[in-house]
Design an enzyme around this catalytic site. Structure first.
Site, PDB file in Angstrom:
ATOM      1  CE  LYS A 207       4.352   7.145   2.588  1.00  0.00           C
ATOM      2  NZ  LYS A 207       3.888   8.240   3.453  1.00  0.00           N
TER       3      LYS A 207
ATOM      4  CG  ASN B  64      -1.376   5.075   2.777  1.00  0.00           C
ATOM      5  OD1 ASN B  64      -1.302   3.862   2.629  1.00  0.00           O
ATOM      6  ND2 ASN B  64      -2.455   5.660   3.273  1.00  0.00           N
ATOM      7  CB  CYS B  65       2.293   0.979   4.119  1.00  0.00           C
ATOM      8  SG  CYS B  65       3.172  -0.064   5.297  1.00  0.00           S
ATOM      9  CG  ASP B  66       4.983   5.397   7.951  1.00  0.00           C
ATOM     10  OD1 ASP B  66       4.742   6.187   7.011  1.00  0.00           O
ATOM     11  OD2 ASP B  66       4.669   5.640   9.134  1.00  0.00           O
TER      12      ASP B  66
ATOM     13  CB  ILE C 186      -0.902  -0.008   1.251  1.00  0.00           C
ATOM     14  CG1 ILE C 186      -1.775  -1.278   1.248  1.00  0.00           C
ATOM     15  CG2 ILE C 186      -1.764   1.234   1.320  1.00  0.00           C
ATOM     16  CD1 ILE C 186      -2.493  -1.541   2.560  1.00  0.00           C
TER      17      ILE C 186
END
Length: 115
Positions: free
Chosen positions: A15, A10-12, A8
């Site tokens: 990233k 926007n998952c840290d 996903i």
């Protein structure tokens, strides 16, 4: 090397993974399974490779909010059904590469597998 990153955006952790892949000059395709979904064949293949227990994210909010009946008596088939219905219950990230499947971001493990 053909590498596909599943997660996903926007998952840290995803990233961090993307940054690590870029820093190590590893080209990859990205599959957003929240938008594009994921099929049973992928999940079954991953579960066979790493175990459904590693693949199912029981610590996340989505799993914790499931009905008790959904969380009880989980086996591989039920885990796959839950992950299809609730993609956020898939541990992130998942990477398919020619040598196998990586689940969760562990730089040392990734370096051994991908570098």
């Amino acid at each position: 090397m053909s590498v596909t990153l599943y997660g996903i955006p926007n998952c840290d952790t995803v990233k961090k993974t993307r940054t690590w892949l870029a820093d190590n000059a590893i080209e990859y395709g990205f599959h957003d399974y929240k938008k594009a979904g994921i099929d049973a064949a992928h999940l079954e293949r991953w579960a066979a490779a790493v175990g459904w227990e590693k693949l199912l994210n029981r610590a996340g909010t989505t799993f914790r909010k499931l009905d008790e009946g959904d969380k009880a008596d989980i086996d591989s088939a039920k885990a796959v059904r839950l992950m299809i219905a609730h993609p956020s219950t898939i541990k992130r990230p998942v990477v398919e590469h020619p040598g196998g499947v990586l689940v969760g971001f562990k730089p040392e493990e990734w370096a051994r597998a991908l570098l």
